[in-house]
Design a protein around this motif. Structure first.
Motif, PDB file in Angstrom:
ATOM      1  N   LEU A 267       0.818  -1.217   0.000  1.00 30.77           N
ATOM      2  CA  LEU A 267       0.000   0.000   0.000  1.00 30.77           C
ATOM      3  C   LEU A 267       0.850   1.265   0.000  1.00 30.77           C
ATOM      4  O   LEU A 267       0.352   2.338  -0.401  1.00 30.77           O
ATOM      5  CB  LEU A 267      -0.929  -0.003   1.217  1.00 30.77           C
ATOM      6  CG  LEU A 267      -1.929  -1.166   1.309  1.00 30.77           C
ATOM      7  CD1 LEU A 267      -2.816  -0.985   2.530  1.00 30.77           C
ATOM      8  CD2 LEU A 267      -2.764  -1.248   0.052  1.00 30.77           C
ATOM      9  N   THR A 285      -6.772   3.152   6.410  1.00 31.79           N
ATOM     10  CA  THR A 285      -6.570   1.833   7.016  1.00 31.79           C
ATOM     11  C   THR A 285      -6.649   1.864   8.537  1.00 31.79           C
ATOM     12  O   THR A 285      -6.482   0.822   9.181  1.00 31.79           O
ATOM     13  CB  THR A 285      -5.203   1.271   6.596  1.00 31.79           C
ATOM     14  OG1 THR A 285      -4.183   2.206   6.969  1.00 31.79           O
ATOM     15  CG2 THR A 285      -5.157   1.032   5.097  1.00 31.79           C
ATOM     16  N   VAL A 290      -1.287  -4.046   7.572  1.00 26.46           N
ATOM     17  CA  VAL A 290      -1.743  -4.904   6.485  1.00 26.46           C
ATOM     18  C   VAL A 290      -0.636  -5.910   6.167  1.00 26.46           C
ATOM     19  O   VAL A 290       0.510  -5.509   5.913  1.00 26.46           O
ATOM     20  CB  VAL A 290      -2.083  -4.073   5.237  1.00 26.46           C
ATOM     21  CG1 VAL A 290      -2.515  -4.973   4.090  1.00 26.46           C
ATOM     22  CG2 VAL A 290      -3.181  -3.065   5.564  1.00 26.46           C
ATOM     23  N   GLY A 295      -1.368  -6.620   1.108  1.00 25.99           N
ATOM     24  CA  GLY A 295      -0.965  -5.352   0.515  1.00 25.99           C
ATOM     25  C   GLY A 295      -0.522  -5.500  -0.924  1.00 25.99           C
ATOM     26  O   GLY A 295      -0.828  -4.646  -1.774  1.00 25.99           O
ATOM     27  N   ALA A 324      -9.784   1.050   2.193  1.00 22.08           N
ATOM     28  CA  ALA A 324     -10.174   1.258   3.580  1.00 22.08           C
ATOM     29  C   ALA A 324     -10.322  -0.089   4.268  1.00 22.08           C
ATOM     30  O   ALA A 324     -10.671  -1.098   3.645  1.00 22.08           O
ATOM     31  CB  ALA A 324     -11.487   2.039   3.677  1.00 22.08           C
ATOM     32  N   ALA A 325     -10.062  -0.084   5.568  1.00 19.14           N
ATOM     33  CA  ALA A 325     -10.248  -1.274   6.397  1.00 19.14           C
ATOM     34  C   ALA A 325     -11.608  -1.191   7.070  1.00 19.14           C
ATOM     35  O   ALA A 325     -11.917  -0.207   7.742  1.00 19.14           O
ATOM     36  CB  ALA A 325      -9.146  -1.373   7.434  1.00 19.14           C
ATOM     37  N   LEU A 330      -9.912  -5.660   4.060  1.00 17.76           N
ATOM     38  CA  LEU A 330      -9.427  -4.488   3.346  1.00 17.76           C
ATOM     39  C   LEU A 330     -10.274  -4.316   2.092  1.00 17.76           C
ATOM     40  O   LEU A 330     -10.281  -5.186   1.214  1.00 17.76           O
ATOM     41  CB  LEU A 330      -7.954  -4.657   2.984  1.00 17.76           C
ATOM     42  CG  LEU A 330      -7.252  -3.432   2.397  1.00 17.76           C
ATOM     43  CD1 LEU A 330      -7.117  -2.355   3.462  1.00 17.76           C
ATOM     44  CD2 LEU A 330      -5.878  -3.813   1.845  1.00 17.76           C
ATOM     45  N   SER A 392      -3.963  -3.802  16.031  1.00 15.94           N
ATOM     46  CA  SER A 392      -4.494  -2.454  15.887  1.00 15.94           C
ATOM     47  C   SER A 392      -5.292  -2.042  17.114  1.00 15.94           C
ATOM     48  O   SER A 392      -5.189  -0.907  17.584  1.00 15.94           O
ATOM     49  CB  SER A 392      -5.358  -2.367  14.631  1.00 15.94           C
ATOM     50  OG  SER A 392      -5.975  -1.110  14.541  1.00 15.94           O
TER      51      SER A 392
END
Length: 393
Positions: A267, A285, A290, A295, A324-325, A330, A392
């Motif tokens: 990305l 994201t 990712v 990616g 976008a996540a 994704l 995350s």
């Protein structure tokens, strides 16, 4: 719970039998034995129904032998054809029911036509039809309708066998062509990965060389006033570059070993890619890490989508890219408004097929098609592993 599938219908079984090479079918001897038994029963029923010319014991034996020889028809089609004709000849000379051995002769002729060349099929067909007509005529069967009926069945078996053989040959050539296309695509993807590896290693080695030169220069300029901080910074930079190159190289080799034809970029390369195509990019994201394979798949899907938009949507087209996540995956969306001449959403060649393969290589899905307001849209959903989502959070 395991998925329950319905058994194939009779039509599907017939089509499957036509598609498959007879020598490559499963249990060929058992199948041929069952077919031969069925033909023997049919021949016996026809002979028994003819009360005027019902066979005697020798006639029944010859009739059964002509049908049971069909068990070996796939391995030795011409030999079985000759032996079957010999049994039928002796059977006809005894003046038995003339129509009884016709099913066995039809199946033997069909096998010769379906497994041999056209020249051999024509030669065998002419000889068998001529023999059948002469044999029936010698026994006092002078009715032209009976002779034509028998000859017509034999010729029909030959034509059907030739048609099935040509059809199987066509399917084999198509399968070979598809396999060659797949091999070519794999070779192209591996060549692209090799180029990516070259760029990666060349860049990393160049950086290492430059920073090593800086450290050597610091050491050589003034050994009495050694700048330890500058040397430490150069060496740390070299170590960081080596770690990054090793990690990216490991990712690429993992892709190759898993036979996933994904490329190296991720990305981080999307802004330059979108800027070169004069498109709009929205990258959201939410700080999620990712994985390299996801990616790489997203990067190549965007790259192919932009290529198709520039090539087919026409000049003056506005292209929007959104990555976008959301919902544990994704989401990659590339849409255009398709302004200008030459907008054609179906002229993408192998592009859409390749994007679908990239999405499936990471367990994702791809949807393509015209937009309701005009233009074309490519939407991919690439699942993210739970570890990335937990990190995350």
């Amino acid at each position: 719970m395991a998925e329950v599938t319905d058994p194939p219908s009779a039509a599907e079984r017939v089509l499957r039998a036509l598609h498959q090479d007879p020598l490559a079918a499963g249990h060929p001897r058992r199948n041929d034995a069952m077919i031969a038994a069925g033909v023997a029963l049919l021949c016996g029923a026809v002979a028994y129904a003819d009360t005027a010319l019902r066979p005697d014991a020798l006639g029944w034996a010859l009739l059964a032998c002509s049908a049971l020889l069909l068990v070996w028809r796939r391995r030795h089609p011409l030999g079985v054809m000759i032996a079957t004709v010999a049994c039928i000849a002796a059977y006809q000379l005894l003046d038995n029911a003339h129509a009884a051995p016709v099913p066995a002769a039809i199946l033997a002729l069909y096998t010769v036509a379906a497994t041999g060349t056209v020249r051999r099929t024509v030669a065998v067909g002419v000889c068998v039809v001529a023999f059948a007509v002469s044999a029936m005529s010698s026994n006092g069967v002078h009715r032209a309708l009976d002779v034509l009926r028998t000859s017509g069945w034999l010729v029909s078996a030959l034509v059907l066998g030739v048609a099935v053989r040509n059809y199987r040959k066509y399917l084999a050539e198509e399968s070979a062509r598809v396999a060659q296309d797949a091999d070519r695509k794999i070779a192209e993807e591996r060549l692209r990965i090799a180029r990516d590896l070259h760029d990666l290693l060349a860049h990393s080695i160049t950086l290492i060389g430059v920073r090593t030169s800086v450290a050597a220069h610091v050491l050589a300029v003034d050994p009495d006033r050694l700048d330890r901080a500058a040397i430490a910074e150069a060496l740390d930079s070299i170590a960081d570059t080596c770690r990054e190159a090793r990690a990216e190289l490991r990712t690429t080799l993992t892709v190759l070993r898993a036979d996933e034809r994904g490329p190296l970029p991720d990305l981080a390369g999307l802004p330059d890619l979108v800027r070169a195509a004069e498109a709009e990019l929205t990258l959201d994201t939410d700080g999620i890490h990712v994985p390299p394979a996801v990616g790489a798949a997203a990067y190549r899907i965007v790259q192919e989508s932009l290529t198709n938009a520039v090539r087919h949507a026409g000049p003056g087209t506005s292209v929007r890219v959104r990555v976008a996540a959301a919902d544990g995956s994704l989401r990659v969306t590339v849409s255009d408004d398709g302004r200008g001449p030459g907008a054609d959403s179906t002229a993408s060649g192998f592009g859409i097929v390749g994007m679908g393969e990239r999405a499936r290589s990471v367990g994702g899905t791809l949807r393509t098609g015209p937009r309701s307001g005009g233009g074309f849209e490519v939407a991919a959903s690439l699942p993210l592993p739970p570890r990335a989502l937990e990190a995350s959070a």
